[in-house]
Design an enzyme around this catalytic site. Structure first.
Site, PDB file in Angstrom:
ATOM      1  CB  SER A  59       6.007   5.070   3.319  1.00  0.00           C
ATOM      2  OG  SER A  59       5.238   4.424   4.306  1.00  0.00           O
TER       3      SER A  59
ATOM      4  CG  ASP B 172       4.372  -2.001   1.074  1.00  0.00           C
ATOM      5  OD1 ASP B 172       4.470  -2.223   2.295  1.00  0.00           O
ATOM      6  OD2 ASP B 172       4.485  -0.878   0.568  1.00  0.00           O
TER       7      ASP B 172
END
Length: 325
Positions: free
Chosen positions: A185, A243
């Site tokens: 991330s 996601d």
């Protein structure tokens, strides 16, 4: 400083067919575990990391030297958790085509929680110029974190024998300029920018896997990154199911992904997309449906115990109200 005064490295060129790099799930699983190691940043888990040898790495044909494991941290006033990276020497035990050199691994942790991170990103600042290449702009926050980390990352790498190529002759036996990156991330975004800055300094980026990265820069940055990295070395950008993070910041703000995407579906099957923003991969899903799939940000079939947001030996909670990013 020096990093802010870099001369342009390259200019964007016309599109060329992307090379079809071979993809190994065994190697990707090892990098996923290395990504998880960056979450072992507190207490007993942090201490255990200093003795951890990464069993999944051995299965992929390389091993870590725990005696060289170091932590690179930078506390930000505006960031509740410090920026954190794990670095360590990596030695090949079974040399393979995509991993031809011993080197150092850099694993950059994500930070805070998914809900807070997305809320912050609702107030994106204008992209800022990235001196790495002409016409390149990147997300301001990602660049700020990267510059902060670089201040301590370069000395940390030098401490364990990873130096720019031009310094190898005076660095002593065993020194290397080869770097292998991973991160999750925010850590993936920082890894992407750090690759560029370290390559300019003389380090040589090798096979890398970054997980659930947001979009980092504009189309010029994405094009030059592909020219300088993914068309010369395999850099896999890993995504999972629906996601939401890989869809931020939105394309309508001028952001574009870098190649080379490997997208896993909820059944564990994967699709390789050599071109960015490919509708065969994460872009296949409609934008409005993403925000209800926050749990997909940590879920990953390559991670130990099915999650990538926790230390490799820690069981993730069955119900995750707040997800690490």
């Amino acid at each position: 400083g020096t990093l802010l005064a870099l001369l342009p490295l390259a200019a964007a060129q016309g599109p060329e067919p992307a090379p079809l790099w071979p993809y190994s799930e065994t190697t990707a699983r090892a990098f996923a575990t290395l990504t998880q190691a960056s979450y072992c940043d507190e207490g007993a888990d942090r201490q255990a990391l200093l003795e951890w040898e990464c069993p999944e790495c051995r299965e992929a044909g390389f091993e870590l030297d725990p005696s060289t494991t170091r932590f690179v941290e930078r506390q930000e006033i505006w960031q509740p958790n410090s920026t954190f990276a794990m670095i360590s020497r990596l030695r090949l035990t079974e040399p393979k085509a995509l991993m031809s050199d011993d080197g150092c691994v850099v694993s950059v942790r994500g930070s805070e929680t998914l809900t807070n991170w997305i809320r912050d990103l609702q107030f994106w600042r204008d992209p800022v110029a990235f001196e790495w290449c002409d016409g390149c702009f990147v997300e301001d926050g990602f660049y700020t974190v990267t510059k902060s980390l670089m201040v301590r990352l370069v000395p940390g790498l030098q401490e364990i024998g990873c130096v720019p190529e031009q310094e190898l002759s005076k660095a002593g036996p065993g020194a290397t300029s080869s770097l292998y990156f991973t991160g999750h991330s925010l850590g993936a975004a920082v890894s992407t920018l750090a690759m560029c800055l370290l390559q300019v300094l003389g380090f040589r980026v090798k096979l890398s896997h970054i997980f659930e990265s947001p979009r980092v820069g504009n189309h010029v940055f994405a094009s030059v990154f592909d020219q300088e990295f993914t068309r010369k070395i395999p850099v896999f950008r890993m995504t999972y199911n629906k996601d939401p993070v890989p869809h931020l910041p939105p394309k309508r703000f001028g952001f574009r992904h870098v190649n080379y995407e490997v997208h896993y579906d909820k059944h564990g099957g994967y699709t390789i997309c050599p071109e960015a923003e490919d509708r065969r991969c994460a872009d296949r899903y409609p934008l409005l449906g993403f925000m209800t799939h926050g749990s997909d940000h940590c879920t990953n079939p390559l991670g130990t115990r099915g999650s990538i947001c926790y230390c490799p030996w820690v069981d993730p909670p069955k119900v995750q109200q707040e997800l690490l990013v």
